[in-house]
Scaffold this motif. Structure first.
Motif, PDB file in Angstrom:
ATOM      1  N   ALA A 430      36.557  17.108 -62.608  1.00 34.37           N
ATOM      2  CA  ALA A 430      37.312  17.960 -63.528  1.00 34.37           C
ATOM      3  C   ALA A 430      37.053  19.438 -63.261  1.00 34.37           C
ATOM      4  O   ALA A 430      37.978  20.271 -63.302  1.00 34.37           O
ATOM      5  CB  ALA A 430      36.951  17.615 -64.972  1.00 34.37           C
ATOM      6  N   SER A 433      38.826  20.456 -60.139  1.00 36.25           N
ATOM      7  CA  SER A 433      40.264  20.462 -60.407  1.00 36.25           C
ATOM      8  C   SER A 433      40.680  21.733 -61.138  1.00 36.25           C
ATOM      9  O   SER A 433      41.701  22.356 -60.804  1.00 36.25           O
ATOM     10  CB  SER A 433      40.658  19.238 -61.239  1.00 36.25           C
ATOM     11  N   ILE A 434      39.896  22.137 -62.135  1.00 32.89           N
ATOM     12  CA  ILE A 434      40.206  23.364 -62.877  1.00 32.89           C
ATOM     13  C   ILE A 434      40.175  24.568 -61.952  1.00 32.89           C
ATOM     14  O   ILE A 434      41.067  25.427 -61.994  1.00 32.89           O
ATOM     15  CB  ILE A 434      39.222  23.542 -64.052  1.00 32.89           C
ATOM     16  N   VAL A 450      43.677  18.605 -67.488  1.00 38.20           N
ATOM     17  CA  VAL A 450      42.368  18.191 -66.959  1.00 38.20           C
ATOM     18  C   VAL A 450      41.402  17.917 -68.115  1.00 38.20           C
ATOM     19  O   VAL A 450      40.666  16.916 -68.109  1.00 38.20           O
ATOM     20  CB  VAL A 450      41.801  19.271 -66.018  1.00 38.20           C
TER      21      VAL A 450
END
Length: 471
Positions: A430, A433-434, A450
């Motif tokens: 996560a 991804s951010i 997310v």
């Protein structure tokens, strides 16, 4: 459970306040230092001295903090506890004096090795004075912490940092505009704090050479020393390798990101300081394993949400800085994962410290230190700063699971290792991804996606069950 949670929470909140206060003072000092020391090389000298004395502090403590935590709660009578504290104090001050004698013999050599000059040798002598006094103060504050005198510990620690700032600024501005002024300001501040806490100092500073007590302390503590050295390797190897394989600019960006990543300690430090005396005081209670499982889950999830919050807001914090440093925001949250795991292993290692099998901490982090060096050599030339991040995060993941696995064998807590691994894996996914989304589009709505995805994945494995009151 809730009464115990309230106690841990109250102490953690006070320690968090202490951590926030000291960090704010440190941040406020930095612009002042840069004004009076416009040459970055001077701040580099100060930084190197601090790094070296951090290593010396490891040697002085020598794992005796964990040993004292165990034996202080093992015995209930005041006289025996006092003997253990005095023995630890005598041991630590003896190590400081030995190190000082070694420096007398090789101080000029060390100064030349680090700075290609002997003119900085005097700085080390001032720092040794601070180390000597701080060794006494830190142990006294540790005992006050074990006695749950949290307010006094917090006020004393913040006062020490505030006095350091005041005296350093006054000396630099009006008396001695040099690095000597900075270090003398520190020395004066710890001397004043010594006078403030002179009553407990006078009790514990009396030398005590009880070989039976010292032997028990060292048997418990010595296996932890390699772990401290391993921490130092893990924290610094990737920086040295990045300097070797990349550019000074990238080293500076990574260092900037590391400073921002310490924001996660605003969440963890309070809990860390409160946890050891709290967990040790619960050692003999039948309900402790179930209670600890709830704490394991609460602290893990709090850390995850802290890291993800840091990832989400960091671009808006870092982008306010000079353009040359703005790219650092991408590395802050991933680095903070390692910072959090370095704290979280202390929470899930209850069984190791209860059973005095502390050698397993050293084994775990020794393996992690080797992984850090090997991984850094492999990935940093290929991925540059991201390689340094990988070489920092992966070793802490390995060490955490090795420590947790052994701790569970020694003192079982009904907390799932699979759920812990699942949570940390998706935390890393996560976070990355951010950051990836922010690089493409800083204001993308996908960041909210997310967050939602991470929460769903946590609910999927029913982490909420650890918060349900069980009979």
């Amino acid at each position: 459970m809730f009464s115990q949670l309230k106690r841990l929470g109250a102490d953690s909140l006070l320690y968090a306040f202490m951590n926030v206060g000291t960090k704010l003072i440190a941040f406020a000092l930095f612009p002042f230092y840069t004004h009076y020391f416009p040459d970055p090389a001077e701040m580099g000298v100060l930084g190197l001295i601090d790094r070296n004395f951090n290593l010396l502090t490891f040697l002085v403590i020598f794992g005796t903090d964990s040993a004292l935590a165990f034996y202080y709660f093992e015995y209930k009578d005041k006289e025996t506890r006092e003997k253990y504290v005095r023995s630890v104090m005598t041991f630590r001050l003896t190590i400081v004096l030995i190190l000082l004698l070694v420096f007398f013999a090789g101080g000029d050599w060390l100064s030349t090795l680090l700075f290609n000059s002997t003119k900085y040798t005097f700085l080390f002598y001032i720092a040794f004075g601070t180390l000597f006094l701080d060794t006494i103060i830190s142990l006294v504050l540790t005992i006050l912490r074990y006695e749950f005198k949290t307010k006094r510990v917090v006020l004393t620690t913040v006062a020490k940092m505030l006095l350091t700032a005041i005296f350093s600024m006054l000396i630099i501005a009006f008396i001695w505009t040099s690095l000597e002024g900075v270090l003398i300001g520190r020395l004066i501040s710890v001397a004043i704090i010594m006078l403030v806490i002179i009553k407990p100092v006078s009790v514990y500073i009396r030398p005590l050479f009880d070989w039976e007590i010292l032997k028990k302390i060292l048997i418990y503590a010595t296996p932890l020393v390699p772990a401290s050295l391993a921490f130092y390797v893990i924290s610094n190897a990737n920086i040295f390798l990045l300097n070797e394989y990349s550019t000074k600019i990238n080293v500076g960006i990574y260092e900037s990101a590391t400073k921002f990543a310490t924001f996660i300690t605003l969440l963890t430090t309070g809990i860390q300081l409160a946890w050891r005396p709290f967990s040790m005081s619960m050692k003999d209670k039948e309900s402790s394993p179930k209670l600890f499982s709830s704490f394991y889950a609460i602290i893990l999830l709090a850390g995850c949400f802290g890291v993800l919050t840091l990832a989400t807001i960091m671009p808006f914090v870092v982008l306010m800085l000079s353009e040359n440093y703005q790219s650092a925001y991408a590395y802050v949250a991933p680095i903070s994962i390692a910072t959090f795991l370095n704290f979280y292993y202390l929470i899930v290692s209850t069984g190791i410290f209860y059973s005095k099998q502390t050698k397993h901490v050293s084994i775990a982090f020794g393996i992690a230190a080797i992984i850090s060096i090997v991984l850094g050599i492999v990935v940093i030339p290929m991925y540059d700063i991201w390689g340094a991040v990988i070489a920092y995060v992966v070793p802490y993941c390995v060490a955490l699971f090795l420590v947790f696995r052994k701790s569970q064998k020694l003192y079982y807590v009904p907390f799932s290792g699979f759920k812990m691994a699942w949570t940390i894996f998706w935390l890393i996914a996560a976070t990355v991804s951010i950051v990836y989304i922010q690089v493409k589009d800083l204001n993308s709505w996908l960041i909210a996606g997310v967050w939602i995805g991470f929460i769903v994945l946590i609910l999927l494995i029913r982490m909420d069950k650890y918060f349900v009151k069980r009979k």
